[in-house]
Design a protein around this motif. Structure first.
Motif, mmCIF file in Angstrom:
data_model
loop_
_atom_site.group_PDB
_atom_site.id
_atom_site.type_symbol
_atom_site.label_atom_id
_atom_site.label_comp_id
_atom_site.label_asym_id
_atom_site.label_seq_id
_atom_site.Cartn_x
_atom_site.Cartn_y
_atom_site.Cartn_z
ATOM 1 N N ALA A 120 2.044 15.475 -2.666
ATOM 2 C CA ALA A 120 1.277 15.804 -1.457
ATOM 3 C C ALA A 120 1.184 14.535 -0.603
ATOM 4 O O ALA A 120 2.028 13.641 -0.728
ATOM 5 N N GLU A 121 0.184 14.444 0.244
ATOM 6 C CA GLU A 121 0.138 13.322 1.193
ATOM 7 C C GLU A 121 -0.978 12.336 0.908
ATOM 8 O O GLU A 121 -1.382 11.575 1.788
ATOM 9 N N GLY A 122 -1.521 12.364 -0.311
ATOM 10 C CA GLY A 122 -2.627 11.469 -0.631
ATOM 11 C C GLY A 122 -3.918 12.000 -0.055
ATOM 12 O O GLY A 122 -4.009 13.157 0.354
ATOM 13 N N HIS A 123 -4.915 11.130 -0.013
ATOM 14 C CA HIS A 123 -6.231 11.568 0.475
ATOM 15 C C HIS A 123 -6.155 11.884 1.959
ATOM 16 O O HIS A 123 -5.462 11.192 2.715
ATOM 17 N N PRO A 124 -6.930 12.862 2.383
ATOM 18 C CA PRO A 124 -6.989 13.158 3.812
ATOM 19 C C PRO A 124 -7.467 11.946 4.626
ATOM 20 O O PRO A 124 -8.211 11.094 4.133
ATOM 21 N N LEU A 138 0.853 -1.196 0.000
ATOM 22 C CA LEU A 138 0.000 0.000 0.000
ATOM 23 C C LEU A 138 0.883 1.239 0.000
ATOM 24 O O LEU A 138 2.086 1.143 0.293
ATOM 25 N N HIS A 139 0.290 2.395 -0.283
ATOM 26 C CA HIS A 139 1.038 3.637 -0.133
ATOM 27 C C HIS A 139 1.359 3.803 1.350
ATOM 28 O O HIS A 139 0.459 3.703 2.192
ATOM 29 N N VAL A 140 2.622 4.028 1.656
ATOM 30 C CA VAL A 140 3.033 4.063 3.066
ATOM 31 C C VAL A 140 2.829 5.486 3.604
ATOM 32 O O VAL A 140 3.696 6.348 3.505
ATOM 33 N N THR A 141 1.626 5.695 4.145
ATOM 34 C CA THR A 141 1.216 7.020 4.622
ATOM 35 C C THR A 141 0.764 6.906 6.075
ATOM 36 O O THR A 141 0.636 5.795 6.612
ATOM 37 N N THR A 142 0.460 8.048 6.665
ATOM 38 C CA THR A 142 -0.029 8.034 8.056
ATOM 39 C C THR A 142 -1.322 7.226 8.177
ATOM 40 O O THR A 142 -1.559 6.575 9.192
ATOM 41 N N GLU A 143 -2.142 7.286 7.118
ATOM 42 C CA GLU A 143 -3.428 6.585 7.158
ATOM 43 C C GLU A 143 -3.209 5.071 7.079
ATOM 44 O O GLU A 143 -3.835 4.294 7.802
ATOM 45 N N THR A 144 -2.271 4.683 6.199
ATOM 46 C CA THR A 144 -1.955 3.256 6.079
ATOM 47 C C THR A 144 -1.387 2.738 7.400
ATOM 48 O O THR A 144 -1.665 1.600 7.809
ATOM 49 N N ALA A 145 -0.598 3.575 8.073
ATOM 50 C CA ALA A 145 -0.038 3.163 9.365
ATOM 51 C C ALA A 145 -1.165 2.818 10.331
ATOM 52 O O ALA A 145 -1.094 1.823 11.061
ATOM 53 N N VAL A 197 -11.098 10.673 4.756
ATOM 54 C CA VAL A 197 -11.545 9.865 3.620
ATOM 55 C C VAL A 197 -11.018 8.427 3.758
ATOM 56 O O VAL A 197 -11.766 7.451 3.624
ATOM 57 N N MET A 198 -9.721 8.339 4.081
ATOM 58 C CA MET A 198 -9.121 7.001 4.178
ATOM 59 C C MET A 198 -9.741 6.207 5.321
ATOM 60 O O MET A 198 -9.656 4.982 5.361
ATOM 61 N N ASP A 199 -10.357 6.908 6.262
ATOM 62 C CA ASP A 199 -11.070 6.245 7.360
ATOM 63 C C ASP A 199 -12.039 5.203 6.791
ATOM 64 O O ASP A 199 -12.082 4.047 7.233
ATOM 65 N N SER A 244 -12.156 4.118 3.503
ATOM 66 C CA SER A 244 -11.492 3.170 2.601
ATOM 67 C C SER A 244 -10.838 2.048 3.416
ATOM 68 O O SER A 244 -10.936 0.869 3.074
ATOM 69 N N PHE A 245 -10.179 2.451 4.494
ATOM 70 C CA PHE A 245 -9.446 1.438 5.264
ATOM 71 C C PHE A 245 -10.345 0.677 6.232
ATOM 72 O O PHE A 245 -10.010 -0.443 6.634
ATOM 73 N N ALA A 246 -11.500 1.243 6.581
ATOM 74 C CA ALA A 246 -12.500 0.450 7.304
ATOM 75 C C ALA A 246 -12.913 -0.705 6.383
ATOM 76 O O ALA A 246 -13.042 -1.862 6.811
HETATM 77 N N1 ADE Z 1 -4.368 6.440 -1.584
HETATM 78 C C1 ADE Z 1 -4.737 7.708 -1.742
HETATM 79 N N2 ADE Z 1 -4.498 8.432 -0.637
HETATM 80 C C2 ADE Z 1 -3.954 7.589 0.270
HETATM 81 C C3 ADE Z 1 -3.501 7.756 1.594
HETATM 82 N N3 ADE Z 1 -3.557 8.924 2.222
HETATM 83 N N4 ADE Z 1 -3.003 6.672 2.208
HETATM 84 C C4 ADE Z 1 -2.949 5.485 1.564
HETATM 85 N N5 ADE Z 1 -3.370 5.276 0.323
HETATM 86 C C5 ADE Z 1 -3.879 6.322 -0.321
#
Ligand code: ADE
Length: 421
Positions: free
Chosen positions: A347-351, A52-59, A354-356, A358-360
């Motif tokens: 940028a940092e991807g979706h806020p 996955l994209h390694v972002t704060t949301e993915t964490a 929103v990812m709340d 998607s990742f749920a």
């Molecule tokens: N795809 C789009 N935005 C993202 C995010 N913030 N984290 C992980 N995957 C994404």
């Protein structure tokens, strides 16, 4: 002892941790799932390999899966989307093996996928189907242990459906992307905002009064067009599907072939999932100073090799993520973020909010797969509608939004057919 990893610099971990906590505040639905996972441990003993994209949301998603008892590893799903501080924090503070470095070359990218697969997953979690693709092409010995997979993005789902159609797919996959709480929100509002965010961060250009050409009017294109319009841009849409094109016209945008749009656009954004949507002959028609960016999953939508061939000077990086190509006649064309998804590159991807959702979907899809995988065929599935609705309900609750319930009379009215005019 530190878990296995290949990240840029573990010293970045403290900053990454703060940012992960910041994102968590915006992810109440995932947090509720994590609390339940903590109690019920539905993923106990399961190995999950995530790409996955390694972002704060993915964490926060990784933490949720870990709380559910899963043994998780993570690798990047794009060479440019990794947030190095987050990768470091996952290793140092959450003891999750991570293989991801922002700017990694293609060889390293695939080495990282290999490392994630060496974990011998029961569940794969993809954003772009690279784990599933690699397993089917070169790691078939892993198939024995795999219960199923989940997929995050439209592009990945298209690939998986093609595999299923050919009879090539060997295990079931849940398309998290196909949930309403994912594509209606993530693709439209997430991609809409984060794409504009990426372009503005990279260029600091004023969008008001500019002609922005959006290629593709799927959920992502709709979101980008809507936000660009909101910033005062004159939006032009290009499409190949008559229904979508009609919708764009009715939404108030000018619709025309790219050939024509190329002559008038100032900023071009691709969101089609297809190849060479901006091609050599389009570059030839563009105005001096045109900016081209991609928001689709792969960096194939803009024909970059053609732009390189057309270049009469050595390309210059004029600011981070902005590469200047000068073509015949001295015309400059600016390519953003190497043609990779600009919302995650610059940028940092979706806020997080929103990812709340998607990742749920991803977390519930993993749980569903573990509970039901053995009874599913090697096909692409959508998450059951009641789970999708439950995610929407939880999000509304967290936002303090109340809605009406059907009265008994209304319920009865909807269930009968005798009553007419
Ligand atoms: N795809 C789009 N935005 C993202 C995010 N913030 N984290 C992980 N995957 C994404």
């Amino acid at each position: 002892m530190t878990v296995e990893h290949d990240v840029k610099n573990l010293d970045l971990a403290p900053g990454g941790r703060y940012r992960i906590d910041w994102a968590e505040q915006e992810m109440p639905v995932l947090r509720a799932i994590r609390d339940r996972f903590e109690r019920e441990k539905p993923l106990q003993g399961m190995r999950v390999s995530a790409c996955l994209h390694v972002t704060t949301e993915t964490a926060n998603l990784m933490h949720t899966l870990q709380s559910g008892g899963a043994d998780v590893v993570l690798c990047a799903s794009n060479p440019l989307s990794t947030q190095d501080d987050v990768a470091a924090a996952l290793v140092s503070h959450y003891e999750i093996p991570v293989y991801a470095i922002k700017g990694e070359d293609t060889g390293t990218y695939y080495d990282h996928i290999k490392a994630a697969l060496d974990h011998q997953p029961h569940i794969t979690m993809d954003d772009g189907a690279d784990l599933v693709g690699t397993i089917h092409k070169s790691r078939r010995e892993l198939l024995d242990d795999i219960v199923g997979g989940t997929e995050e993005t439209t592009t990945g789902v298209i690939r998986l459906r093609a595999m299923a159609k050919d009879g090539a797919l060997m295990f079931p996959v849940i398309a998290a992307n196909d949930s309403n709480t994912q594509h209606l929100i993530d693709n439209r509002h997430g991609t809409g905002q984060s794409t504009i965010d990426g372009i503005v961060r990279a260029t600091n250009l004023l969008l008001a009064g500019r002609t922005i050409v959006v290629a593709g009017y799927g959920w992502c294109g709709r979101g980008i067009a809507m936000r660009a319009h909101g910033m005062g841009a004159n939006v032009v849409v290009t499409e190949i599907d008559p229904l979508r094109a009609l919708e764009a016209v009715m939404d108030g945008y000018r619709v025309m072939p790219m050939e024509q749009a190329a002559e008038i656009g100032n900023i071009f954004i691709t969101a089609t999932g297809d190849l060479n949507v901006i091609d050599e002959h389009h570059f030839r028609s563009m105005k001096h100073g045109a900016v081209v960016a991609n928001s689709g999953h792969f960096n194939v939508e803009i024909n970059i090799p053609a732009l390189q061939r057309m270049s009469v000077e050595r390309p210059r990086l004029v600011r981070p993520y902005v590469e200047e190509f000068v073509v015949e006649g001295g015309k400059a064309i600016y390519l953003l973020g190497e043609g990779r998804l600009i919302n995650l590159a610059a940028a940092e991807g979706h806020p997080a909010s929103v990812m709340d959702m998607s990742f749920a979907n991803q977390a519930l899809a993993a749980e569903y797969m573990i509970r039901n995988g053995d009874s599913l065929d090697a096909q692409v599935y959508t998450i059951p509608e009641d789970l999708d609705k439950e995610i929407a309900r939880l999000k509304l609750e967290a936002m303090g939004v109340r809605i009406d319930n059907l009265t008994d009379e209304q319920e009865h009215y909807l269930s009968q057919w005798e009553e007419g005019t």
